[in-house]
Design a protein around this motif. Structure first.
Motif, short mmCIF file in Angstrom:
data_model
loop_
_atom_site.label_atom_id
_atom_site.label_comp_id
_atom_site.label_asym_id
_atom_site.label_seq_id
_atom_site.Cartn_x
_atom_site.Cartn_y
_atom_site.Cartn_z
N GLU A 67 0.82 -1.22 0.00
CA GLU A 67 0.00 0.00 0.00
C GLU A 67 0.86 1.27 0.00
OE1 GLU A 67 -2.62 -0.63 3.32
OE2 GLU A 67 -3.51 -2.40 2.37
N PHE A 68 1.93 1.28 0.78
CA PHE A 68 2.75 2.49 0.84
C PHE A 68 3.54 2.69 -0.45
CE2 PHE A 68 6.47 5.03 2.10
CZ PHE A 68 5.81 6.14 2.64
N PHE A 69 4.06 1.60 -1.01
CA PHE A 69 4.87 1.73 -2.22
C PHE A 69 4.04 1.76 -3.50
CE2 PHE A 69 8.20 -0.38 0.59
CZ PHE A 69 8.73 0.84 0.97
N ALA A 70 2.72 1.70 -3.37
CA ALA A 70 1.84 1.83 -4.54
C ALA A 70 1.75 3.28 -5.00
CB ALA A 70 0.45 1.29 -4.22
N GLY A 71 2.30 4.19 -4.24
CA GLY A 71 2.24 5.59 -4.65
C GLY A 71 2.52 6.59 -3.56
N ASP A 79 2.49 15.76 2.89
CA ASP A 79 1.28 15.40 2.13
C ASP A 79 0.76 14.01 2.45
OD1 ASP A 79 1.41 17.87 0.90
OD2 ASP A 79 2.52 17.10 -0.84
N LEU A 80 1.48 13.28 3.29
CA LEU A 80 1.06 11.92 3.63
C LEU A 80 -0.01 11.96 4.73
CD1 LEU A 80 4.54 10.16 3.81
CD2 LEU A 80 2.84 9.90 2.01
N SER A 81 -0.96 11.05 4.62
CA SER A 81 -1.99 10.94 5.67
C SER A 81 -1.39 10.23 6.89
CB SER A 81 -3.19 10.15 5.15
OG SER A 81 -2.85 8.78 4.99
N ASP A 82 -2.09 10.29 7.99
CA ASP A 82 -1.63 9.60 9.20
C ASP A 82 -1.52 8.10 8.97
OD1 ASP A 82 -1.41 11.96 10.58
OD2 ASP A 82 -3.35 11.77 11.59
N VAL A 83 -2.46 7.53 8.24
CA VAL A 83 -2.44 6.09 7.95
C VAL A 83 -1.20 5.74 7.13
CG1 VAL A 83 -3.62 4.24 6.69
CG2 VAL A 83 -4.93 5.80 8.14
N GLU A 84 -0.89 6.55 6.15
CA GLU A 84 0.29 6.29 5.30
C GLU A 84 1.58 6.42 6.12
OE1 GLU A 84 -1.71 7.79 1.11
OE2 GLU A 84 -0.78 9.25 2.45
N LYS A 85 1.61 7.38 7.02
CA LYS A 85 2.80 7.53 7.88
C LYS A 85 2.94 6.32 8.80
CE LYS A 85 2.95 12.56 7.83
NZ LYS A 85 2.79 13.81 8.60
N ARG A 86 1.82 5.82 9.32
CA ARG A 86 1.88 4.64 10.18
C ARG A 86 2.39 3.43 9.40
NH1 ARG A 86 -2.87 6.65 12.53
NH2 ARG A 86 -4.21 5.27 11.31
N ARG A 87 1.97 3.30 8.16
CA ARG A 87 2.46 2.19 7.33
C ARG A 87 3.97 2.29 7.15
NH1 ARG A 87 -2.37 3.07 3.36
NH2 ARG A 87 -3.88 1.63 4.26
N ALA A 88 4.44 3.48 6.85
CA ALA A 88 5.89 3.66 6.65
C ALA A 88 6.65 3.37 7.95
CB ALA A 88 6.17 5.08 6.18
N ARG A 89 6.13 3.82 9.06
CA ARG A 89 6.78 3.56 10.36
C ARG A 89 6.81 2.06 10.66
NH1 ARG A 89 3.17 8.03 12.40
NH2 ARG A 89 4.41 9.91 12.06
N PHE A 90 5.72 1.37 10.31
CA PHE A 90 5.65 -0.08 10.53
C PHE A 90 6.71 -0.79 9.69
CE2 PHE A 90 3.81 -4.29 9.47
CZ PHE A 90 3.83 -4.84 10.74
N ILE A 91 6.82 -0.41 8.43
CA ILE A 91 7.83 -1.01 7.55
C ILE A 91 9.22 -0.78 8.13
CG2 ILE A 91 8.91 -0.86 5.26
CD1 ILE A 91 6.08 0.10 4.25
N LEU A 92 9.48 0.45 8.53
CA LEU A 92 10.79 0.79 9.10
C LEU A 92 11.04 0.07 10.42
CD1 LEU A 92 10.75 4.50 8.06
CD2 LEU A 92 12.57 2.88 7.48
N ALA A 125 15.55 3.15 -0.36
CA ALA A 125 15.60 4.27 -1.31
C ALA A 125 14.24 4.97 -1.38
CB ALA A 125 16.02 3.77 -2.69
N ARG A 126 13.17 4.21 -1.30
CA ARG A 126 11.82 4.78 -1.34
C ARG A 126 11.43 5.45 -0.02
NH1 ARG A 126 8.56 -0.37 -3.81
NH2 ARG A 126 9.26 -0.21 -5.96
N LEU A 127 12.07 5.05 1.07
CA LEU A 127 11.71 5.56 2.39
C LEU A 127 12.60 6.70 2.88
CD1 LEU A 127 11.01 2.11 4.06
CD2 LEU A 127 9.36 3.98 3.90
N GLU A 128 13.66 6.99 2.17
CA GLU A 128 14.61 8.00 2.64
C GLU A 128 13.95 9.37 2.84
OE1 GLU A 128 19.12 7.44 1.63
OE2 GLU A 128 17.91 7.12 -0.19
N ASN A 129 13.08 9.79 1.92
CA ASN A 129 12.40 11.08 2.09
C ASN A 129 11.48 11.07 3.30
OD1 ASN A 129 13.65 12.25 -0.10
ND2 ASN A 129 12.06 11.64 -1.53
N PHE A 130 10.79 9.95 3.51
CA PHE A 130 9.93 9.83 4.68
C PHE A 130 10.77 9.93 5.96
CE2 PHE A 130 8.19 7.32 8.13
CZ PHE A 130 6.96 7.94 8.30
#
Length: 159
Positions: A67-71, A79-92, A125-130
Motif C-alpha cells: 500500500e505504501f509503495f503503490a504511490g 502530504d502523507l496521511s496519518d495512515v500512510e505515515k503509520r504504514r511507513a513507520r511499521f515497515i521501518l 531508497a523509497r523511504l529516505e524522504n519519509f
C-alpha cells in the motif's frame, strides 16, 4: 626420621593429587558452562531467526509495503496521511528489528543479505524522504539509523 620423611613425601603426593583433582574439576565445570553458553546462543539464534522471518513474511508487513509503495512514498512527507505515515513507520520498524538482530549477531547477516538485500535497498531508497521528514518533524536525527546503517552496509557489500 625415616617415618617423618615418609609422611612428608606422602603428604606432598596427596597435595599434588588434590591440585590435579581440583584442576580437572575446574576444567570440567568451565567446559560445562561453555556448553551451556553455546546452547543458549544457539537457542537465541533459532528464536531470533524465527522472529525476524515471521515479521518479514507477515501479511501486515507485506500489505503495508504494497500500500505504501503503490504511490504514497512518492509524495512529500507533509502530504502523507496519518495512515500512510503509520504504514511507513511499521515497515521501518520491521527493518529496524532486522538491523538490530544483524548488529547483535542474533541472526546470520549473510543469510539475510542474500535473501533480502534487493528488497531492503529498494525499500530504503523509497523511504529516505519519509525518514528525513520524520527526523525533522520529531527533531530526532537518530530515528531509523539501524536500518540506514544496514542499507549502507549492504549496498557497499557488492561494490
Amino acid at each position: 626420621m625415616q617415618w617423618i620423611d615418609l609422611i612428608a613425601d606422602i603428604s606432598t603426593v596427596a597435595a599434588a593429587l588434590a591440585v590435579i583433582v581440583t584442576t580437572v574439576f575446574v576444567w570440567r565445570q568451565v567446559g560445562l558452562q561453555r556448553t551451556d553458553v553455546d546452547t543458549e546462543v544457539r537457542r537465541l539464534q533459532r528464536e531470533s531467526l524465527a522472529t525476524i522471518h515471521e515479521a518479514l513474511q507477515d501479511e501486515k508487513f507485506r500489505d503495508a509495503r504494497a500500500e505504501f509503495f503503490a504511490g504514497p512514498h512518492q509524495r512529500a512527507y507533509d502530504d502523507l496521511s496519518d495512515v500512510e505515515k503509520r504504514r511507513a513507520r511499521f515497515i521501518l520498524a520491521v527493518y529496524t528489528l532486522l538491523a538490530r538482530m544483524v548488529e547483535s549477531g542474533a541472526i546470520d547477516e549473510g543469510l539475510y543479505r542474500d535473501y533480502w538485500r534487493g528488497t531492503l535497498l529498494r525499500d530504503w531508497a523509497r523511504l529516505e524522504n519519509f525518514v528525513a521528514g520524520e527526523r525533522l518533524g520529531t527533531r530526532n536525527h537518530g530515528l531509523f539509523t539501524g536500518t540506514e546503517r544496514l542499507a549502507e552496509s549492504w549496498s557497499k557489500a557488492d561494490a
